[in-house]
Scaffold this motif. Structure first.
Motif, PDB file in Angstrom:
ATOM      1  N   PHE A   8       0.841  -1.210   0.000  1.00 26.17           N
ATOM      2  CA  PHE A   8       0.000   0.000   0.000  1.00 26.17           C
ATOM      3  C   PHE A   8       0.872   1.255   0.000  1.00 26.17           C
ATOM      4  N   ALA A   9       1.952   1.219   0.785  1.00 26.73           N
ATOM      5  CA  ALA A   9       2.859   2.371   0.853  1.00 26.73           C
ATOM      6  C   ALA A   9       3.507   2.638  -0.499  1.00 26.73           C
ATOM      7  N   ILE A  10       3.916   1.559  -1.184  1.00 25.59           N
ATOM      8  CA  ILE A  10       4.536   1.714  -2.506  1.00 25.59           C
ATOM      9  C   ILE A  10       3.506   2.181  -3.533  1.00 25.59           C
ATOM     10  N   GLU A  11       2.314   1.638  -3.462  1.00 29.18           N
ATOM     11  CA  GLU A  11       1.261   1.984  -4.425  1.00 29.18           C
ATOM     12  C   GLU A  11       0.868   3.456  -4.327  1.00 29.18           C
ATOM     13  N   LYS A  12       0.781   3.973  -3.109  1.00 28.41           N
ATOM     14  CA  LYS A  12       0.308   5.340  -2.901  1.00 28.41           C
ATOM     15  C   LYS A  12       1.424   6.383  -2.895  1.00 28.41           C
ATOM     16  N   PHE A  13       2.666   5.919  -2.968  1.00 27.24           N
ATOM     17  CA  PHE A  13       3.796   6.849  -2.930  1.00 27.24           C
ATOM     18  C   PHE A  13       3.706   7.930  -4.011  1.00 27.24           C
ATOM     19  N   PRO A  14       3.390   7.582  -5.268  1.00 22.55           N
ATOM     20  CA  PRO A  14       3.287   8.625  -6.305  1.00 22.55           C
ATOM     21  C   PRO A  14       2.213   9.670  -5.995  1.00 22.55           C
ATOM     22  N   GLU A  15       1.144   9.266  -5.330  1.00 22.25           N
ATOM     23  CA  GLU A  15       0.091  10.216  -4.994  1.00 22.25           C
ATOM     24  C   GLU A  15       0.561  11.212  -3.938  1.00 22.25           C
ATOM     25  N   VAL A  16       1.358  10.735  -2.998  1.00 18.83           N
ATOM     26  CA  VAL A  16       1.913  11.648  -1.989  1.00 18.83           C
ATOM     27  C   VAL A  16       2.886  12.622  -2.642  1.00 18.83           C
ATOM     28  N   LEU A  17       3.574  12.166  -3.684  1.00 17.16           N
ATOM     29  CA  LEU A  17       4.527  13.019  -4.397  1.00 17.16           C
ATOM     30  C   LEU A  17       3.861  14.239  -5.028  1.00 17.16           C
ATOM     31  N   ARG A  18       2.544  14.176  -5.230  1.00 18.78           N
ATOM     32  CA  ARG A  18       1.852  15.314  -5.833  1.00 18.78           C
ATOM     33  C   ARG A  18       1.927  16.567  -4.973  1.00 18.78           C
ATOM     34  N   GLY A  19       2.220  16.390  -3.707  1.00 28.46           N
ATOM     35  CA  GLY A  19       2.335  17.547  -2.823  1.00 28.46           C
ATOM     36  C   GLY A  19       3.706  18.204  -2.844  1.00 28.46           C
ATOM     37  N   VAL A  20       4.674  17.591  -3.543  1.00 29.94           N
ATOM     38  CA  VAL A  20       6.037  18.123  -3.565  1.00 29.94           C
ATOM     39  C   VAL A  20       6.115  19.530  -4.174  1.00 29.94           C
ATOM     40  N   PRO A  21       5.468  19.812  -5.316  1.00 28.74           N
ATOM     41  CA  PRO A  21       5.554  21.175  -5.874  1.00 28.74           C
ATOM     42  C   PRO A  21       5.109  22.254  -4.896  1.00 28.74           C
ATOM     43  N   ALA A  22       4.038  22.016  -4.154  1.00 31.22           N
ATOM     44  CA  ALA A  22       3.577  23.006  -3.179  1.00 31.22           C
ATOM     45  C   ALA A  22       4.587  23.152  -2.049  1.00 31.22           C
ATOM     46  N   THR A  23       5.140  22.039  -1.593  1.00 28.87           N
ATOM     47  CA  THR A  23       6.138  22.077  -0.515  1.00 28.87           C
ATOM     48  C   THR A  23       7.353  22.884  -0.923  1.00 28.87           C
ATOM     49  N   ILE A  24       7.909  22.573  -2.092  1.00 31.14           N
ATOM     50  CA  ILE A  24       9.098  23.284  -2.562  1.00 31.14           C
ATOM     51  C   ILE A  24       8.762  24.725  -2.918  1.00 31.14           C
ATOM     52  N   GLY A  25       7.602  24.942  -3.503  1.00 32.74           N
ATOM     53  CA  GLY A  25       7.200  26.294  -3.889  1.00 32.74           C
ATOM     54  C   GLY A  25       7.113  27.232  -2.697  1.00 32.74           C
ATOM     55  N   ARG A 198      -4.808   3.891   6.498  1.00 38.43           N
ATOM     56  CA  ARG A 198      -3.434   3.398   6.553  1.00 38.43           C
ATOM     57  C   ARG A 198      -2.521   4.584   6.883  1.00 38.43           C
ATOM     58  N   TYR A 199      -2.608   5.048   8.124  1.00 40.87           N
ATOM     59  CA  TYR A 199      -1.882   6.258   8.506  1.00 40.87           C
ATOM     60  C   TYR A 199      -0.371   6.029   8.587  1.00 40.87           C
ATOM     61  N   LEU A 200       0.048   4.918   9.155  1.00 40.16           N
ATOM     62  CA  LEU A 200       1.473   4.674   9.309  1.00 40.16           C
ATOM     63  C   LEU A 200       2.164   4.617   7.956  1.00 40.16           C
ATOM     64  N   GLU A 201       1.549   3.919   6.999  1.00 39.36           N
ATOM     65  CA  GLU A 201       2.148   3.793   5.673  1.00 39.36           C
ATOM     66  C   GLU A 201       2.335   5.167   5.023  1.00 39.36           C
ATOM     67  N   MET A 202       1.318   6.020   5.146  1.00 39.94           N
ATOM     68  CA  MET A 202       1.379   7.336   4.510  1.00 39.94           C
ATOM     69  C   MET A 202       2.379   8.256   5.212  1.00 39.94           C
ATOM     70  N   TYR A 203       2.480   8.127   6.531  1.00 41.45           N
ATOM     71  CA  TYR A 203       3.452   8.947   7.246  1.00 41.45           C
ATOM     72  C   TYR A 203       4.879   8.504   6.919  1.00 41.45           C
ATOM     73  N   VAL A 204       5.063   7.211   6.694  1.00 39.96           N
ATOM     74  CA  VAL A 204       6.372   6.721   6.266  1.00 39.96           C
ATOM     75  C   VAL A 204       6.701   7.264   4.881  1.00 39.96           C
ATOM     76  N   ASP A 205       5.727   7.247   3.975  1.00 42.95           N
ATOM     77  CA  ASP A 205       5.930   7.822   2.641  1.00 42.95           C
ATOM     78  C   ASP A 205       6.321   9.289   2.731  1.00 42.95           C
ATOM     79  N   ALA A 206       5.587  10.052   3.549  1.00 45.12           N
ATOM     80  CA  ALA A 206       5.864  11.486   3.697  1.00 45.12           C
ATOM     81  C   ALA A 206       7.259  11.712   4.272  1.00 45.12           C
ATOM     82  N   SER A 207       7.626  10.910   5.265  1.00 50.11           N
ATOM     83  CA  SER A 207       8.939  11.091   5.883  1.00 50.11           C
ATOM     84  C   SER A 207      10.060  10.802   4.891  1.00 50.11           C
TER      85      SER A 207
END
Length: 237
Positions: A8-25, A198-207
């Protein structure tokens, strides 16, 4: 409670990446604008400009003494109220309702960044020899020319490591922007986690994403520090 799902963490990783432009911006914008404001504050304090010196010192003390999350909330709720008051009192038509949370996040992080950068810049400018400015003036340079051509390059070498730390802290600090509905990395992670519980998986992805970005920034500032230090040594030689 279900066990950690690596799939699940690997599958959703690209979706979490969508927030990178806002973070860097948010981080880049607030760093650049904060540098300009921080320089002005540093100069006001360094040269003890009447009134402004005291106001800048109070501003820096307040920002450094209050949590970033509180500052974000104050800007998010207070700035629109200020603009509405200006519209009412002065008859202006500022588009208060059309302002996005991203704009408020950039404003809040700029205000925060400027205070910390001003202290770094002030210390870096103070570290240069006072006689160099006098030498610049003696050969016909103006104060501005002496500052930009002689003092600033040396101060940059001194300030760069701390500026790098401030930028990395900004990257990590953007995780608080989800509190005002900015869709950065942490917000994306929380949205996906809420849908799949799946909070732990998503927090691991974010970290992991934050770590990769910060690691890249560390390498970038290390190269810049080496490059500017090399030029500084050549100039001295």
């Amino acid at each position: 409670m279900d066990s950690f799902s690596l799939a699940f963490a690997i599958e959703k990783f690209p979706e979490v990446l969508r927030g990178v432009p806002a973070t860097i911006g948010v981080a880049v914008f607030s760093m650049l604008l904060g540098t300009v404001i921080g320089l002005l504050i540093a100069l006001c304090r360094l040269y003890r400009v009447p009134v402004l010196d005291r106001l800048c010192a109070l501003y820096v003390s307040f920002i450094r003494g209050t949590p970033l999350l509180v500052q974000i909330y104050v800007v998010f709720y207070g700035f629109p109220l200020l603009l509405e008051t200006v519209n009412r009192e002065w008859g202006w038509q500022l588009p208060v309702q059309e302002m996005s949370p991203l704009l408020f996040a950039m404003l809040a992080f700029t205000i925060n960044s400027a205070a910390y950068q001003s202290e770094v810049i002030r210390a870096a400018l103070s570290s240069t020899e006072a006689g160099q400015m006098e030498a610049a003036l003696s050969v016909g340079m103006t104060g501005t020319q002496g500052l930009l051509r002689i003092i600033a390059p040396q101060a940059l070498v001194v300030a760069l490591p701390n500026l790098g730390n401030i930028f990395i802290n900004l990257i990590k600090g953007t995780s608080l922007a989800f509190a005002i509905k900015v869709l950065e990395v942490m917000a994306q992670a929380k949205i996906i986690a809420g849908d799949g519980y799946r909070y732990l998986e998503m927090y691991v992805d974010a970290s992991i994403i934050y770590w990769i970005i910060c690691w890249g920034c560390e390498k970038l500032f290390a190269k810049l520090e080496t490059r500017f230090s090399r030029h500084e040594r050549r100039a001295v030689a």
